[in-house]
Motif scaffolding. Structure first.
Motif, mmCIF file in Angstrom:
data_model
loop_
_atom_site.group_PDB
_atom_site.id
_atom_site.type_symbol
_atom_site.label_atom_id
_atom_site.label_comp_id
_atom_site.label_asym_id
_atom_site.label_seq_id
_atom_site.Cartn_x
_atom_site.Cartn_y
_atom_site.Cartn_z
ATOM 1 N N GLN A 9 4.893 -7.121 -13.861
ATOM 2 C CA GLN A 9 6.275 -7.390 -14.262
ATOM 3 C C GLN A 9 6.389 -8.261 -15.513
ATOM 4 O OE1 GLN A 9 8.931 -8.344 -10.824
ATOM 5 N NE2 GLN A 9 7.205 -7.698 -9.583
ATOM 6 N N THR B 254 14.828 -14.358 -8.454
ATOM 7 C CA THR B 254 13.852 -13.268 -8.370
ATOM 8 C C THR B 254 13.496 -12.734 -9.763
ATOM 9 O OG1 THR B 254 15.626 -11.667 -7.925
ATOM 10 C CG2 THR B 254 14.555 -12.687 -6.023
ATOM 11 N N ASP C 124 6.154 -10.312 3.561
ATOM 12 C CA ASP C 124 7.211 -10.222 2.553
ATOM 13 C C ASP C 124 8.260 -9.241 3.065
ATOM 14 O OD1 ASP C 124 8.721 -10.549 0.349
ATOM 15 O OD2 ASP C 124 7.296 -9.681 -1.068
ATOM 16 N N ALA C 125 9.229 -9.789 3.775
ATOM 17 C CA ALA C 125 10.164 -8.966 4.542
ATOM 18 C C ALA C 125 11.607 -9.159 4.089
ATOM 19 C CB ALA C 125 10.036 -9.323 6.020
ATOM 20 N N ASN D 178 3.925 -6.408 1.828
ATOM 21 C CA ASN D 178 5.364 -6.189 1.783
ATOM 22 C C ASN D 178 5.722 -5.164 2.853
ATOM 23 O OD1 ASN D 178 7.976 -5.053 1.120
ATOM 24 N ND2 ASN D 178 7.851 -6.304 -0.714
ATOM 25 N N THR D 179 6.577 -5.580 3.789
ATOM 26 C CA THR D 179 6.853 -4.745 4.972
ATOM 27 C C THR D 179 7.423 -3.369 4.623
ATOM 28 O OG1 THR D 179 8.981 -5.851 5.226
ATOM 29 C CG2 THR D 179 7.149 -6.703 6.524
ATOM 30 N N ALA D 180 8.110 -3.259 3.488
ATOM 31 C CA ALA D 180 8.711 -1.970 3.111
ATOM 32 C C ALA D 180 7.666 -0.863 3.068
ATOM 33 C CB ALA D 180 9.394 -2.076 1.746
ATOM 34 N N PHE D 181 6.484 -1.208 2.550
ATOM 35 C CA PHE D 181 5.448 -0.201 2.352
ATOM 36 C C PHE D 181 4.861 0.265 3.690
ATOM 37 C CE2 PHE D 181 6.041 -2.056 -1.705
ATOM 38 C CZ PHE D 181 5.724 -1.071 -2.618
ATOM 39 N N LYS E 289 -0.893 6.195 -4.111
ATOM 40 C CA LYS E 289 -1.622 5.482 -5.172
ATOM 41 C C LYS E 289 -3.033 5.073 -4.779
ATOM 42 C CE LYS E 289 2.399 3.552 -7.571
ATOM 43 N NZ LYS E 289 3.244 2.376 -7.635
ATOM 44 N N ALA F 68 7.900 2.378 5.643
ATOM 45 C CA ALA F 68 8.114 3.717 5.078
ATOM 46 C C ALA F 68 7.259 4.756 5.776
ATOM 47 C CB ALA F 68 7.828 3.699 3.580
ATOM 48 N N VAL G 121 0.809 -1.213 0.000
ATOM 49 C CA VAL G 121 0.000 0.000 0.000
ATOM 50 C C VAL G 121 0.847 1.269 0.000
ATOM 51 C CG1 VAL G 121 -1.896 1.192 1.101
ATOM 52 C CG2 VAL G 121 -1.716 -1.284 1.307
ATOM 53 N N ASP G 122 0.697 2.021 -1.076
ATOM 54 C CA ASP G 122 1.410 3.278 -1.255
ATOM 55 C C ASP G 122 0.386 4.414 -1.143
ATOM 56 O OD1 ASP G 122 2.676 5.508 -2.320
ATOM 57 O OD2 ASP G 122 3.825 4.322 -3.776
ATOM 58 N N ASN H 181 13.467 -9.608 -10.938
ATOM 59 C CA ASN H 181 14.029 -8.314 -11.381
ATOM 60 C C ASN H 181 15.270 -8.512 -12.254
ATOM 61 O OD1 ASN H 181 15.418 -9.345 -9.098
ATOM 62 N ND2 ASN H 181 16.327 -7.357 -8.711
ATOM 63 N N ARG I 73 0.201 -4.891 -7.641
ATOM 64 C CA ARG I 73 -0.302 -3.668 -8.274
ATOM 65 C C ARG I 73 -1.436 -3.903 -9.273
ATOM 66 N NH1 ARG I 73 5.510 -1.803 -10.108
ATOM 67 N NH2 ARG I 73 5.894 -4.000 -9.667
#
Lengths: 273, 273
Positions: free
Chosen positions: B215, B148, B94-95, B60-63, B27, B66, B23-24, B150, B239
Motif C-alpha cells: 500500500q 486506516t 483481523d476481524a 484476516n478473517t475475510a479470507f 494466489k 470466503a 490467504v487467497d 485506504n 501480500r
C-alpha cells in the motif's frame, strides 16, 4: 431478491417484521441441547412457526462464531434451510463487516456467494472503498450502519461535523457511491424522532430498524416518522420473539409474539392504504 | 500475552514485524491446491519459514470466511498451530468486529476463547458499549481502527468535529473506557506525518500499522514519528511477504522478504538503543 419483491412480500403478508436469529445456547430450551445441532434445530422450529408472519430473518453472525466450527455450520444450515424452503423471505447476515477493498470483496463473497444471503450489514468507518465492493453484487443489498440503537451511538455517530451529525454525513456521502441504490441503512428504533431528518436524506431506501421491544423502541413512532410510500421499513425483533419461552412451547410462543407484532403492523398498513 | 511480553519478544528478535496471513486460493502456489487443506498448509509453511523474523501473525478473517466451513476450519487449525508451536508469538484476528454489548461479548468469546487469539481488531462506529465487552477479557488486547490506510479513510475519519478529526476523537474518547489499557490502535502507514499527533494522544499504546509495502507506506517514516520508548509499533506486511513467489519456493521467498524488513527494523532499533 429485488426491493420490489420485498415490498410485494410485505404487502402480501401485511408485515414488515424481521426476526433476529441470535441463538445463545444458554437461553434456548434445555431439551434441544440433546440434539446433534441444537442451534439449527432451534432456528428451524422458529422459522417453521413464524415464516408466514415475517418477511425477513436476520442471524447475527456473532452468535454463530462464538461456537466455532459447529456455530458456522449451524449458520450455513440455517441459510440453506431458508433458501430451500422459503426463497420469498429476505435474508440478512448481520455481520457488520467492512475492510479495505480486496478484503471487503472476500467478505461479500462469504455472505453473498458462499452463504447466499440476500444482504449483509456493514460498518461505515472505513469509507467508500470499504463498502463499494459489497455494492458490486447484483440483486444483493448492503445494509450500512447509520444511527444505531445503543448508548454508544452518542459517542461518535451524533457528533457534529460542520453542524451536521456524523450519521447524516454517512447517509449523504453514501448516496454518491457506485450502485448506491443497493444500500439500505440500520437506524435504531430508540430514536424515532430522528427518522424525519433521515427520511429527508434517504426518502426511498429501506431502513432496518432494531431496538423495538427489548431495547425499548416504539413501533408506532417508528412507522409515523420512518415509513415511506413503499413502506421502506424492516422492523427487527430478536430476543422478544425467539426467547418468549424457554420451554417446549418455545416455537408457538415465539409465533404468538410475532403475530402480535404482525397485527400491529397490519393495523398501521391499513391506515395508510 | 501481556504487552511487556510482546515488547520483550520485540527486543529479543530485533523485529516488530507482523505478517498478515490473508490467504487467497487464487494466489497461492498451484501445487498446494492438491492437498486436503491448502490454506492451512500454506500458512504452516509460511509460519515455519518466518516465525523467527516476526513477533506477530495476523490472519484476516475475510479470507477464511470466503471459503465457508473449510475456511473457518483452516483458521482454527492455523491459530491452534501457532498457539501449540509458537506461544511466544502475538496473534491478531483481523476481524474488524463491533456490535451492541451482548453481541460484542459473543464476538469476544469467538476470538479470545474459542479460537484463543491474543487480540482482535474492532471498528469504533458504535462507540463505548460496543468495545468495552472486548476489553473485559484479561490478558487479551483489542485493536481499534483509528486511521486506516485506504482512500476511504478521508470520507469520515479525517472529517473535523469541533476542529478535531474524527479519528482523534475516537482515540481520546476510547482512553476513558474501562480497561482502556488493553486497547491498541490501527494506524495506516500511508500517512506517516499523522503519527506525531497520534502519539500526543496515545503515547504508550501499541499501534498496529498496515500499509507498509503493497500500500506504499514507508518504514523509516513510520518509525521516526510513531515509535515510543517501548517501541510500541507492530508493522504489518501481508501480500509483500506471503506472495513473494507463487512457486514451490514460496516459503523461502517469503522468508527473504521478511528478513529484509526485519533487518530494516533492526537497524532502526540499533539507532535507538
Amino acid at each position: 431478491m429485488t426491493t420490489q419483491q420485498l415490498t410485494s412480500e410485505i404487502r402480501k403478508k401485511n408485515s414488515f417484521l424481521c426476526i433476529g436469529l441470535d441463538v445463545d445456547l444458554d437461553k434456548i430450551p434445555k431439551h434441544l441441547l440433546e440434539l446433534e445441532d441444537p442451534i439449527f434445530e432451534f432456528n428451524k422450529a422458529i422459522i417453521q412457526a413464524t415464516h408466514h408472519l415475517c418477511v425477513a430473518y436476520k442471524p447475527n453472525t456473532a452468535f454463530y462464531e462464538a461456537y466455532g466450527l459447529k456455530g458456522w455450520k449451524a449458520l450455513q444450515k440455517t441459510i440453506e434451510y431458508l433458501n430451500d424452503n422459503y426463497p420469498e423471505i429476505f435474508t440478512i447476515a448481520d455481520a457488520k463487516r467492512g475492510d479495505i477493498g480486496n478484503t471487503s470483496t472476500m467478505y461479500a463473497k462469504a455472505f453473498f456467494e458462499d452463504l447466499a444471503f440476500d444482504s449483509v450489514t456493514v460498518a461505515p468507518y472505513m469509507g467508500k472503498d470499504s463498502i463499494e465492493p459489497f455494492l458490486a453484487f447484483n440483486n444483493k443489498h448492503t445494509i450500512m450502519l447509520a444511527l444505531t440503537s445503543n448508548t454508544g451511538a452518542f459517542d461518535f455517530q451524533t457528533q457534529k461535523i460542520d453542524d451536521k451529525a456524523l450519521y447524516k454525513h454517512v447517509l449523504e456521502t453514501s448516496k454518491q457511491w457506485e450502485n448506491s441504490e443497493r444500500l439500505m441503512y440500520v437506524v435504531g428504533a430508540t430514536k424515532a424522532e430522528y427518522f424525519t431528518d433521515i427520511r429527508k436524506i434517504v426518502p426511498h431506501s429501506f431502513l432496518l430498524v432494531p431496538g423495538v421491544g427489548a431495547q425499548g423502541g416504539n413501533l408506532q413512532d417508528v412507522c409515523k416518522y420512518g415509513m415511506n410510500d413503499q413502506v421502506g421499513l424492516l422492523i427487527n425483533s430478536s430476543r422478544g420473539i425467539i426467547y418468549a419461552s424457554n420451554d417446549k412451547d418455545f416455537a408457538s410462543e415465539a409465533a404468538s409474539k410475532a403475530l402480535q407484532l404482525q397485527q400491529e403492523m397490519e393495523a398501521v398498513l391499513l391506515t395508510l392504504s
